[in-house]
Design a protein around this motif. Structure first.
Motif, PDB file in Angstrom:
ATOM      1  N   ILE A  26       0.835  -1.208   0.000  1.00 22.41           N
ATOM      2  CA  ILE A  26       0.000   0.000   0.000  1.00 22.41           C
ATOM      3  C   ILE A  26       0.865   1.250   0.000  1.00 22.41           C
ATOM      4  CG2 ILE A  26      -1.599   1.334   1.421  1.00 22.41           C
ATOM      5  CD1 ILE A  26      -2.944  -1.293   2.169  1.00 22.41           C
ATOM      6  N   ASN A 202      -2.766  -3.153  -6.653  1.00 20.74           N
ATOM      7  CA  ASN A 202      -4.180  -2.838  -6.866  1.00 20.74           C
ATOM      8  C   ASN A 202      -4.787  -2.490  -5.508  1.00 20.74           C
ATOM      9  OD1 ASN A 202      -6.941  -2.945  -7.118  1.00 20.74           O
ATOM     10  ND2 ASN A 202      -6.893  -4.610  -8.619  1.00 20.74           N
ATOM     11  N   ALA A 203      -5.149  -1.205  -5.347  1.00 21.66           N
ATOM     12  CA  ALA A 203      -5.608  -0.720  -4.044  1.00 21.66           C
ATOM     13  C   ALA A 203      -6.816  -1.508  -3.541  1.00 21.66           C
ATOM     14  CB  ALA A 203      -5.934   0.762  -4.132  1.00 21.66           C
ATOM     15  N   VAL A 204      -7.731  -1.863  -4.441  1.00 20.87           N
ATOM     16  CA  VAL A 204      -8.938  -2.577  -4.021  1.00 20.87           C
ATOM     17  C   VAL A 204      -8.572  -3.942  -3.449  1.00 20.87           C
ATOM     18  CG1 VAL A 204     -11.114  -3.564  -4.801  1.00 20.87           C
ATOM     19  CG2 VAL A 204     -10.321  -1.400  -5.750  1.00 20.87           C
ATOM     20  N   LYS A 205      -7.689  -4.640  -4.153  1.00 24.11           N
ATOM     21  CA  LYS A 205      -7.297  -5.976  -3.716  1.00 24.11           C
ATOM     22  C   LYS A 205      -6.596  -5.913  -2.358  1.00 24.11           C
ATOM     23  CE  LYS A 205      -4.554  -9.968  -4.955  1.00 24.11           C
ATOM     24  NZ  LYS A 205      -5.003 -10.472  -3.677  1.00 24.11           N
ATOM     25  N   GLU A 206      -5.695  -4.925  -2.207  1.00 22.75           N
ATOM     26  CA  GLU A 206      -4.962  -4.810  -0.948  1.00 22.75           C
ATOM     27  C   GLU A 206      -5.914  -4.488   0.203  1.00 22.75           C
ATOM     28  OE1 GLU A 206      -1.872  -5.727  -0.892  1.00 22.75           O
ATOM     29  OE2 GLU A 206      -1.552  -5.681  -3.049  1.00 22.75           O
ATOM     30  N   MET A 207      -6.914  -3.654  -0.101  1.00 22.17           N
ATOM     31  CA  MET A 207      -7.894  -3.266   0.922  1.00 22.17           C
ATOM     32  C   MET A 207      -8.697  -4.486   1.371  1.00 22.17           C
ATOM     33  SD  MET A 207      -8.127  -0.249   2.004  1.00 22.17           S
ATOM     34  CE  MET A 207      -8.752  -0.296   3.652  1.00 22.17           C
ATOM     35  N   VAL A 208      -9.127  -5.296   0.388  1.00 24.44           N
ATOM     36  CA  VAL A 208      -9.899  -6.497   0.711  1.00 24.44           C
ATOM     37  C   VAL A 208      -9.035  -7.446   1.541  1.00 24.44           C
ATOM     38  CG1 VAL A 208     -10.977  -8.544  -0.290  1.00 24.44           C
ATOM     39  CG2 VAL A 208     -11.390  -6.308  -1.294  1.00 24.44           C
ATOM     40  N   ASP A 209      -7.756  -7.596   1.140  1.00 23.89           N
ATOM     41  CA  ASP A 209      -6.839  -8.452   1.895  1.00 23.89           C
ATOM     42  C   ASP A 209      -6.689  -7.966   3.325  1.00 23.89           C
ATOM     43  OD1 ASP A 209      -6.459 -10.011  -0.255  1.00 23.89           O
ATOM     44  OD2 ASP A 209      -4.352  -9.488  -0.616  1.00 23.89           O
TER      45      ASP A 209
ATOM     46  N   ARG B 238      -6.462   9.303  -2.690  1.00 28.66           N
ATOM     47  CA  ARG B 238      -6.919   7.937  -2.405  1.00 28.66           C
ATOM     48  C   ARG B 238      -5.785   7.104  -1.827  1.00 28.66           C
ATOM     49  NH1 ARG B 238     -11.799   8.833  -1.474  1.00 28.66           N
ATOM     50  NH2 ARG B 238     -12.983   9.608  -3.245  1.00 28.66           N
ATOM     51  N   ILE B 242      -5.840   5.137   1.738  1.00 31.90           N
ATOM     52  CA  ILE B 242      -5.654   3.693   1.926  1.00 31.90           C
ATOM     53  C   ILE B 242      -4.491   3.441   2.886  1.00 31.90           C
ATOM     54  CG2 ILE B 242      -4.293   3.395  -0.198  1.00 31.90           C
ATOM     55  CD1 ILE B 242      -5.432   0.687  -0.479  1.00 31.90           C
ATOM     56  N   LYS B 245      -5.825   3.731   6.249  1.00 33.67           N
ATOM     57  CA  LYS B 245      -6.573   2.522   6.613  1.00 33.67           C
ATOM     58  C   LYS B 245      -5.619   1.438   7.107  1.00 33.67           C
ATOM     59  CE  LYS B 245     -10.948   3.322   5.480  1.00 33.67           C
ATOM     60  NZ  LYS B 245     -11.406   4.276   6.503  1.00 33.67           N
TER      61      LYS B 245
END
Lengths: 243, 262
Positions: A26, A202-209, B238, B242, B245
């Motif tokens: 991230i 991929n920010a989305v993937k890292e967030m889900v992880d 963004r 993140i 977060k």
């Protein structure tokens, strides 16, 4: 019973490491040429093998098997800077460092005071015949890595590839270290001048992880506290003589 | 565990610098001759938890190291010297460079600075000066009986003097170029200074080689592209979120660990 506590604790320890790796991904979401890392934990079968091998009640705490670099291509974006180059396809730029040749996917180059092409850290970029000196005004870099200065081909970029799976270590500053003897000239690549390769995080993937990891951590902790309370009952209540 | 917090903090700091740079670019969207900057990031050193070649429990050797990274850092802020849009002003002392060259400006301390901003004025002594009153090098003096000033694409400055038929040559403006303009240091006031990385200045005349031609009555606008900067701002914001977060998750996990013992 106690073994269960150790198993859950080992889960928490390895999840902490996983968290460190995800956080590093991230932090590098905007780092040019960065390749994300994934954590692989031992499979169940492996774990059973380890348990069998170590007869007795020993449980392996080191569950994390591998932090593997994901070499997937990052998106290319246009910068308009003639010395920004990106590799579309497989291969790495070769860079001369004080400790030997290192490899990178970060093609943000500049020119030092002796007119050699260097990385932003000042390490010289390598061509087929060593460092690349630019004596001229207009630099054009062709699809195949040829460097054309004022209409003359002066050098070809040394783009190397390695047998897959890649055995490479990161050493920071966007550089990779690899076994030099394994290096082979890369094929099926295109050099894009005026482009850079984005981080492949991929920010989305890292967030889900991150969410998954956080919940896993919670449930491991819950497992420990439940086992603790069960033990508590076993120790303090089963043996109690009531009147 | 605290490594996670530090790693995420490096990410947040890096994005802050990214936003700082974008904000400066946006603030200079109407600055003549301004060149936008771009921040370049690199990953930090890695910590090796297990070295390659050590044996694991199954008795085989591990081929790769078990490494954990420590975050990111800004490696460079690079000026992008792409040509800005050239717009017509009609002012005879506005000069735009269409090419790679720079004007030379005499600083009060005797050193030379470089600029792409061609909004020249006439000083009380008749010299061509920047808006801040710094003299152009080589010095061009406009006589006080000049009716009209003509500047050719090759930098030759002519004046039509009162009651004279022929144009008088007042000198030639020379330009410099650098092998690596991205290595120039910004001094503010639209001025740059040569550094070790930019290489020494090469002096030449306009309209030759890649120095670029001079256009009288035109100015070079900032090369900042507002849409590109807006997109970068969204990306930076963004990325900042993140990273925060990640800090929050690390904090939650520490809290969970602290609650192991009730």
């Amino acid at each position: 019973m106690i073994k269960g506590i150790y198993t859950a604790a080992s889960g928490m320890v390895s999840l902490q490491l996983k968290n460190e790796v995800i956080t590093n991904n991230i932090a590098n979401v905007n780092t040019t040429g960065f390749k994300r890392e994934g954590v692989f934990r031992k499979t169940l079968i492996d774990k059973v093998k380890i348990l069998k091998m170590n007869s007795g009640d020993f449980v392996n705490l080191d569950e994390v098997d591998e932090v593997r670099i994901d070499f997937k291509q990052g998106n290319l974006y246009s910068t308009g800077n003639p010395l920004d180059t990106a590799i579309d396809g497989k291969g790495f730029f070769s860079v001369q460092t004080p400790n030997g040749i290192r490899y990178t996917r970060n093609g943000s180059f500049t020119i030092d005071n002796e007119r050699y092409l260097t990385t932003t850290n000042g390490y010289r970029l390598l061509g087929q015949n060593g460092p690349i000196q630019i004596n001229g005004q207009n630099v054009f870099i062709g699809d195949d890595g040829s460097i054309i200065v004022d209409g003359q081909i002066v050098e070809n970029l040394r783009i190397m590839d390695f047998p897959e799976p890649y055995v490479m270590n990161k050493i920071g500053d966007g550089l990779f270290e690899a076994d030099e003897t394994q290096a082979i000239p890369a094929r099926n690549f295109k050099i894009k001048q005026g482009f850079l390769e984005e981080s492949n995080v991929n920010a989305v993937k890292e967030m889900v992880d991150l969410i998954e990891l956080s919940r896993d951590y919670d449930s491991n902790q819950r497992t420990i506290t439940i086992q603790d309370s069960t033990l508590d009952k076993a120790v303090n209540e089963v043996g109690r003589i009531t009147r | 565990m605290s490594r996670v917090l530090r790693t995420a903090a490096t990410g947040m700091l890096a994005q802050q610098l990214f936003v700082d740079t974008i904000a400066n670019n946006m603030a200079n969207v109407n600055t003549n001759g301004f060149k936008k900057s771009k921040v370049e990031f690199q990953d930090l050193l890695y910590q090796t938890l297990r070295t390659a070649g050590s044996s694991n429990l199954q008795g085989t050797f591990v081929p790769t190291e078990l490494q954990v990274g420590n975050g990111t850092r800004p490696a460079a802020t690079q000026k992008i010297f792409s040509q800005g849009e050239i717009s017509y002003t009609g002012n005879p002392l506005d000069i735009a460079i269409d090419g790679a060259g720079f004007f030379q400006i005499n600083k009060p301390d005797g050193t030379i600075a470089y600029t792409r901003d061609g909004t020249f004025k006439i000083s009380d002594q008749g010299f061509l000066v920047t808006s801040d009153g710094l003299e152009l090098e080589p010095q061009i003096t406009i006589p006080d009986n000049a009716e009209r000033v003509e500047i050719g694409i090759d930098g030759n400055v002519y004046a039509k003097l009162y009651a004279q038929e022929e144009l008088q040559n007042l000198g030639q403006i020379t330009l410099v170029k650098f092998i690596n303009p991205a290595g120039l240091r910004s001094l503010g006031q639209n001025l740059y200074e040569a550094t070790f990385a930019s290489g020494p200045p090469q002096i030449g005349v306009p309209n030759e080689q890649a120095f670029g031609r001079l256009l009288q009555g035109y100015l070079e606008s900032s090369n900042v592209d507002v849409i590109e900067e807006m997109v970068n701002m969204i990306i930076a914001q963004r990325a900042y979120e993140i990273n925060s977060k990640a800090v929050q998750t690390a904090d939650d996990m520490m809290n969970t660990a602290n609650n192991l013992r009730r």
